[in-house]
Write an enzyme that holds these catalytic residues in place. Sequence first.
Site, PDB file in Angstrom:
ATOM      1  N   HIS A  37       0.816  -1.220   0.000  1.00 24.53           N
ATOM      2  CA  HIS A  37       0.000   0.000   0.000  1.00 24.53           C
ATOM      3  C   HIS A  37       0.846   1.266   0.000  1.00 24.53           C
ATOM      4  O   HIS A  37       0.324   2.355  -0.145  1.00 24.53           O
ATOM      5  CB  HIS A  37      -0.903   0.044   1.237  1.00 24.53           C
ATOM      6  CG  HIS A  37      -2.026  -0.928   1.203  1.00 24.53           C
ATOM      7  ND1 HIS A  37      -2.882  -1.055   0.137  1.00 24.53           N
ATOM      8  CD2 HIS A  37      -2.461  -1.816   2.129  1.00 24.53           C
ATOM      9  CE1 HIS A  37      -3.789  -1.981   0.405  1.00 24.53           C
ATOM     10  NE2 HIS A  37      -3.548  -2.462   1.602  1.00 24.53           N
ATOM     11  N   CYS A  82       3.444  -1.495  -4.321  1.00 20.70           N
ATOM     12  CA  CYS A  82       2.900  -1.943  -5.606  1.00 20.70           C
ATOM     13  C   CYS A  82       3.249  -0.905  -6.671  1.00 20.70           C
ATOM     14  O   CYS A  82       3.107   0.300  -6.439  1.00 20.70           O
ATOM     15  CB  CYS A  82       1.385  -2.090  -5.479  1.00 20.70           C
ATOM     16  SG  CYS A  82       0.541  -2.349  -7.045  1.00 20.70           S
ATOM     17  N   GLU A  85      -3.076   3.284   1.813  1.00 22.34           N
ATOM     18  CA  GLU A  85      -2.740   3.700   0.451  1.00 22.34           C
ATOM     19  C   GLU A  85      -3.089   5.174   0.234  1.00 22.34           C
ATOM     20  O   GLU A  85      -2.292   5.945  -0.314  1.00 22.34           O
ATOM     21  CB  GLU A  85      -3.488   2.832  -0.565  1.00 22.34           C
ATOM     22  CG  GLU A  85      -3.220   3.226  -2.001  1.00 22.34           C
ATOM     23  CD  GLU A  85      -4.029   2.412  -3.002  1.00 22.34           C
ATOM     24  OE1 GLU A  85      -4.352   2.969  -4.057  1.00 22.34           O
ATOM     25  OE2 GLU A  85      -4.324   1.230  -2.731  1.00 22.34           O
ATOM     26  N   THR A 125      -6.533   2.322  -5.531  1.00 24.56           N
ATOM     27  CA  THR A 125      -6.495   1.225  -6.511  1.00 24.56           C
ATOM     28  C   THR A 125      -7.601   0.198  -6.323  1.00 24.56           C
ATOM     29  O   THR A 125      -7.970  -0.496  -7.251  1.00 24.56           O
ATOM     30  CB  THR A 125      -5.138   0.487  -6.465  1.00 24.56           C
ATOM     31  OG1 THR A 125      -4.919  -0.011  -5.145  1.00 24.56           O
ATOM     32  CG2 THR A 125      -4.000   1.383  -6.902  1.00 24.56           C
ATOM     33  N   CYS A 183      -6.724  -0.517 -10.010  1.00 27.94           N
ATOM     34  CA  CYS A 183      -5.981  -1.709 -10.405  1.00 27.94           C
ATOM     35  C   CYS A 183      -6.841  -2.583 -11.328  1.00 27.94           C
ATOM     36  O   CYS A 183      -8.000  -2.862 -11.024  1.00 27.94           O
ATOM     37  CB  CYS A 183      -5.572  -2.473  -9.147  1.00 27.94           C
ATOM     38  SG  CYS A 183      -4.721  -4.021  -9.472  1.00 27.94           S
ATOM     39  N   SER A 206     -10.285  -3.389   1.768  1.00 24.99           N
ATOM     40  CA  SER A 206     -11.119  -2.604   0.854  1.00 24.99           C
ATOM     41  C   SER A 206     -11.643  -3.488  -0.274  1.00 24.99           C
ATOM     42  O   SER A 206     -12.809  -3.414  -0.645  1.00 24.99           O
ATOM     43  CB  SER A 206     -10.302  -1.445   0.289  1.00 24.99           C
ATOM     44  OG  SER A 206     -11.062  -0.711  -0.635  1.00 24.99           O
ATOM     45  N   ASN A 207     -10.772  -4.344  -0.828  1.00 27.81           N
ATOM     46  CA  ASN A 207     -11.192  -5.257  -1.900  1.00 27.81           C
ATOM     47  C   ASN A 207     -12.354  -6.135  -1.463  1.00 27.81           C
ATOM     48  O   ASN A 207     -13.373  -6.223  -2.155  1.00 27.81           O
ATOM     49  CB  ASN A 207     -10.024  -6.175  -2.308  1.00 27.81           C
ATOM     50  CG  ASN A 207      -9.116  -5.552  -3.326  1.00 27.81           C
ATOM     51  OD1 ASN A 207      -9.554  -4.818  -4.193  1.00 27.81           O
ATOM     52  ND2 ASN A 207      -7.840  -5.847  -3.222  1.00 27.81           N
TER      53      ASN A 207
END
Length: 178
Positions: free
Chosen positions: A4, A26, A56, A94, A122, A151-152
């Site tokens: 992050h 990343c 992030e 992302t 992303c 978060s994903n």
Amino acid sequence: IRAHGLEKQRIEEFEKAGCVLIDATCPKVARIHAVAEDESFKGRHVLIIGKAFHPEVMGIASRCQSYTVVCSETELDDFITKNSGKSISVVCQTTFSIKKYDQFVNKLKNSCNDILFFDTICKATELRQKEAERKAAWSDGVIVIGDPKSSNSNNLYELCGSLCRNSVFIENAEQLDP
């Protein structure tokens, strides 16, 4: 440094202390850092779409001279009311929701004059969300397995829940009610 990323000030503190840093940020996040820093240097206000206290987003914000973070439609409306006349550059966390991001972009395009958008979601996140949407639309039930702080995972659960009322979010098998 985790994927992050890390706030610029923290990195500088570690370097001053003589720490050896291994940067595992990343590449997509590092690109956002560069864009935010560059746009901010040009005197543009950076609009960060994402969750304010997500690591992030905090790392991105630390590279800006002038920025705002928005996550909800209410926050976006407030931002537009106060900043529509500024030169604005938009980046996004992302892992942010694709659908929500697209809604925000449309609203911003219709409300702000000098605005630049940088595609920073992303592609792997985008593919996961599209596949989850496709499957949830025809499923009788959906189980999203992930970290409640992710978060994903939260975005996938929200997306699936909007299409399939019988959606559950668990972290491990023990949480699944047979």
